[in-house]
Enzyme design. Structure first.
Site, mmCIF file in Angstrom:
data_model
loop_
_atom_site.group_PDB
_atom_site.id
_atom_site.type_symbol
_atom_site.label_atom_id
_atom_site.label_comp_id
_atom_site.label_asym_id
_atom_site.label_seq_id
_atom_site.Cartn_x
_atom_site.Cartn_y
_atom_site.Cartn_z
ATOM 1 N N TYR A 42 92.311 1.358 39.665
ATOM 2 C CA TYR A 42 91.918 2.095 39.776
ATOM 3 C C TYR A 42 93.039 3.351 40.431
ATOM 4 O O TYR A 42 93.118 2.703 41.742
ATOM 5 C CB TYR A 42 90.877 2.496 39.229
ATOM 6 C CG TYR A 42 89.970 3.750 39.076
ATOM 7 C CD1 TYR A 42 90.705 4.564 38.469
ATOM 8 C CD2 TYR A 42 89.560 4.479 40.737
ATOM 9 C CE1 TYR A 42 89.739 6.050 37.819
ATOM 10 C CE2 TYR A 42 89.699 5.860 40.040
ATOM 11 C CZ TYR A 42 90.062 6.668 39.008
ATOM 12 O OH TYR A 42 88.984 8.001 39.300
ATOM 13 N N ASP A 57 89.997 16.165 46.549
ATOM 14 C CA ASP A 57 91.022 16.067 45.519
ATOM 15 C C ASP A 57 90.117 17.411 45.323
ATOM 16 O O ASP A 57 89.438 17.455 44.387
ATOM 17 C CB ASP A 57 89.858 15.212 44.526
ATOM 18 C CG ASP A 57 90.262 14.553 43.048
ATOM 19 O OD1 ASP A 57 91.448 15.223 43.059
ATOM 20 O OD2 ASP A 57 89.426 14.158 42.327
ATOM 21 N N ASP A 84 93.114 8.161 37.058
ATOM 22 C CA ASP A 84 92.862 9.372 36.766
ATOM 23 C C ASP A 84 93.921 10.589 36.276
ATOM 24 O O ASP A 84 94.796 10.953 36.246
ATOM 25 C CB ASP A 84 92.335 9.351 38.229
ATOM 26 C CG ASP A 84 91.110 11.175 38.560
ATOM 27 O OD1 ASP A 84 91.219 11.842 37.652
ATOM 28 O OD2 ASP A 84 90.949 11.284 39.430
ATOM 29 N N ASP A 86 92.283 13.399 35.931
ATOM 30 C CA ASP A 86 92.198 14.795 36.350
ATOM 31 C C ASP A 86 92.171 15.726 34.632
ATOM 32 O O ASP A 86 90.750 14.692 33.850
ATOM 33 C CB ASP A 86 93.092 16.035 37.348
ATOM 34 C CG ASP A 86 93.128 14.907 38.341
ATOM 35 O OD1 ASP A 86 92.406 14.270 39.044
ATOM 36 O OD2 ASP A 86 94.099 15.600 39.016
ATOM 37 N N HIS A 111 91.374 8.603 32.560
ATOM 38 C CA HIS A 111 90.232 9.199 32.053
ATOM 39 C C HIS A 111 90.508 10.599 32.168
ATOM 40 O O HIS A 111 91.147 11.160 33.203
ATOM 41 C CB HIS A 111 88.937 8.585 32.699
ATOM 42 C CG HIS A 111 89.000 8.996 34.624
ATOM 43 N ND1 HIS A 111 88.761 10.133 34.842
ATOM 44 C CD2 HIS A 111 89.164 8.081 35.217
ATOM 45 C CE1 HIS A 111 88.552 10.169 36.284
ATOM 46 N NE2 HIS A 111 89.219 8.707 36.662
ATOM 47 N N GLU A 113 88.175 14.512 32.344
ATOM 48 C CA GLU A 113 87.080 14.979 32.972
ATOM 49 C C GLU A 113 87.510 16.313 31.881
ATOM 50 O O GLU A 113 87.900 16.771 31.438
ATOM 51 C CB GLU A 113 87.338 15.079 34.203
ATOM 52 C CG GLU A 113 88.073 16.289 34.756
ATOM 53 C CD GLU A 113 88.389 15.822 36.168
ATOM 54 O OE1 GLU A 113 88.506 16.703 37.259
ATOM 55 O OE2 GLU A 113 88.437 14.566 36.945
ATOM 56 N N CYS A 121 86.634 16.782 43.013
ATOM 57 C CA CYS A 121 86.511 15.131 43.041
ATOM 58 C C CYS A 121 84.690 15.010 42.290
ATOM 59 O O CYS A 121 84.029 16.286 42.427
ATOM 60 C CB CYS A 121 86.334 14.874 43.809
ATOM 61 S SG CYS A 121 84.891 13.631 44.525
ATOM 62 N N ARG A 156 85.428 11.216 30.507
ATOM 63 C CA ARG A 156 83.906 11.664 31.644
ATOM 64 C C ARG A 156 83.549 12.911 31.660
ATOM 65 O O ARG A 156 84.567 14.072 31.076
ATOM 66 C CB ARG A 156 85.012 11.652 32.746
ATOM 67 C CG ARG A 156 84.532 12.122 34.310
ATOM 68 C CD ARG A 156 84.455 12.159 35.657
ATOM 69 N NE ARG A 156 85.019 13.126 36.704
ATOM 70 C CZ ARG A 156 85.288 13.362 37.787
ATOM 71 N NH1 ARG A 156 85.959 12.070 37.807
ATOM 72 N NH2 ARG A 156 85.221 14.312 38.096
ATOM 73 N N GLU A 186 79.936 11.157 35.009
ATOM 74 C CA GLU A 186 79.813 10.924 36.349
ATOM 75 C C GLU A 186 78.482 11.451 37.032
ATOM 76 O O GLU A 186 77.428 12.511 36.715
ATOM 77 C CB GLU A 186 80.826 12.376 36.209
ATOM 78 C CG GLU A 186 81.019 12.365 37.817
ATOM 79 C CD GLU A 186 81.716 10.902 38.987
ATOM 80 O OE1 GLU A 186 81.082 10.117 39.365
ATOM 81 O OE2 GLU A 186 82.971 11.274 39.261
ATOM 82 N N ASN A 208 80.858 4.425 38.142
ATOM 83 C CA ASN A 208 81.774 4.913 39.214
ATOM 84 C C ASN A 208 81.160 4.619 40.614
ATOM 85 O O ASN A 208 80.110 5.422 40.653
ATOM 86 C CB ASN A 208 82.385 6.124 39.145
ATOM 87 C CG ASN A 208 82.848 6.579 40.112
ATOM 88 O OD1 ASN A 208 83.934 6.272 40.895
ATOM 89 N ND2 ASN A 208 82.860 8.106 40.267
#
Length: 297
Positions: A42, A57, A84, A86, A111, A113, A121, A156, A186, A208
Site C-alpha cells: 500500500y 498529509d 492512496d 486522496d 482509494h 475519499e 489524513c 472511502r 475510515e 485501516n
C-alpha cells in the site's frame, strides 16, 4: 501466461484470508515487502507527504507527484500496489485523469475519499466532507475511466468521525451502488467495528491499521472474523525506520563513531543486493566492454 497484478489482487480479495498490505513510501520499501512474501502493498499518502515534503498529509502533494511516487513503487516490485489517490485531486474529470495515470503507472488499486479540498489524513481532526452526490459522481468517473476491468476502485468515507456511524454507512452504501469494488469506512473504533460487515454483506471491506490507535491493533484472524477482506498498514515500516535512524544519530552524536551501530544494520552487500546490483552487473556484462564494464562490490 502469468496473471496481471490487478487479477492477482482480485483473486486474493476473493480468497478466504484477509489480504495484508504493508505500507510503503518508495521503491526500496517495495522490495522489502516483496522479499517478505506479502501478496499486496500500500502506498501511504501520509508517508509520501512526509518523505517527499517533510509535511503532514493535508493535501499539499499534487496528482502528478502522487502518481510519480506510485509509478516508481510499482516499477520496483511485482507485488500488487494499492495507492492512496486522496480525493481524486478535484472533480470527476480530475478523477478520470488520476485513474488513467495510476493505471498506466502499474498500480493495481486506488482509494478515493469524500473530503473537500484541502483534505486531511483520515485520522486527523478537522475533516470536512463533500456531498454524497458529489462523491458518487467521482466513484462513477473512476469506474468509467479504468481500462483494465480488474483495476480495483476503493471508495472511502470519512463521515464516521464527522457525522456519525449511520451517515457513514449510508454514504458507503451509495458509493457501493455507484460501482466501488471495496468499501473503506475510515477510523472505526471498537464500538463501530462489529456493525460494519453486517451492513454490507458480501462486500469486500478495508481495515485501516493506522498508527493513531483510533482503530484497534487487532490480529489478522480477528479482523477476518469481523468481516474485513483487506488490511492496510500505512506507516509502520516508515516509523520503524525513522526510530532506528534516530537511535543511530544519537549514537553517532555521542560516540562520534559508527562502529557500535555497524553490526546491527543491513550490510553493504545486502543493501546492494536489495537494489538489484546483480541485475545491473548482468546488463553491464551484456552490453559493456572489458574497458567500461564493472563487476563486484
Amino acid at each position: 501466461m502469468s496473471l496481471t497484478r490487478t487479477k492477482r489482487l482480485r483473486q486474493a480479495l476473493a480468497g478466504k484470508r484477509a489480504v495484508m498490505a504493508p505500507g510503503v513510501v518508495d521503491a526500496m520499501y517495495a522490495r522489502l515487502v516483496a522479499e517478505a512474501g506479502f501478496e499486496a502493498m500500500y502506498m501511504t499518502g501520509a508517508g509520501t507527504s512526509a518523505t517527499r515534503l517533510g509535511y503532514p498529509d493535508v493535501g499539499l502533494l499534487t496528482m502528478t507527484e502522487m502518481v510519480d511516487n506510485a509509478t516508481r513503487i510499482a516499477d520496483a516490485s511485482d507485488v500488487p500496489l494499492i495507492a492512496d489517490a486522496d480525493n481524486g485531486f478535484g472533480g470527476p474529470l480530475n478523477v478520470r485523469r488520476a485513474i488513467q495515470l495510476y493505471e498506466r503507472g502499474g498500480v493495481a488499486a486506488i482509494h478515493l475519499e469524500d473530503q473537500v479540498l484541502p483534505k486531511r489524513c483520515g485520522h486527523l481532526s478537522g475533516k470536512q466532507l463533500i456531498s454524497a452526490a458529489d462523491m458518487v459522481a467521482k466513484v462513477k468517473a473512476a469506474v468509467d475511466a479504468r481500462v483494465d476491468p480488474d483495476f480495483v476502485v476503493i471508495a472511502r468515507t470519512d463521515a464516521l468521525s464527522v457525522d456519525g456511524r449511520e451517515a457513514a454507512f449510508d454514504r458507503a452504501e451509495m458509493y457501493r451502488e455507484a460501482g466501488a469494488d471495496v468499501i473503506f469506512v475510515e477510523s472505526p473504533g471498537p464500538d463501530d467495528l462489529p456493525h460494519v460487515a453486517p451492513r454490507f454483506p458480501g462486500v469486500p471491506l478495508l481495515y485501516n491499521m493506522a498508527t493513531s490507535g483510533k482503530t484497534p491493533f487487532l490480529k489478522r484472524e480477528e479482523i477476518e472474523a469481523l468481516g474485513f477482506k483487506l488490511i492496510i498498514y500505512p506507516n509502520w515500516l516508515l516509523l520503524s525506520a525513522m526510530e532506528a535512524a534516530r537511535k543511530t544519530l544519537e549514537v553517532l552524536k555521542t560516540e562520534e563513531t559508527i562502529a557500535s551501530v555497524a553490526p546491527n544494520v543491513m550490510s553493504f552487500k545486502e543493501f546492494f543486493d536489495m537494489a538489484r546490483m546483480a541485475e545491473v552487473q548482468e546488463l553491464e556484462a551484456r552490453y559493456g566492454t572489458p574497458e567500461n564494464s564493472r563487476t563486484g562490490y
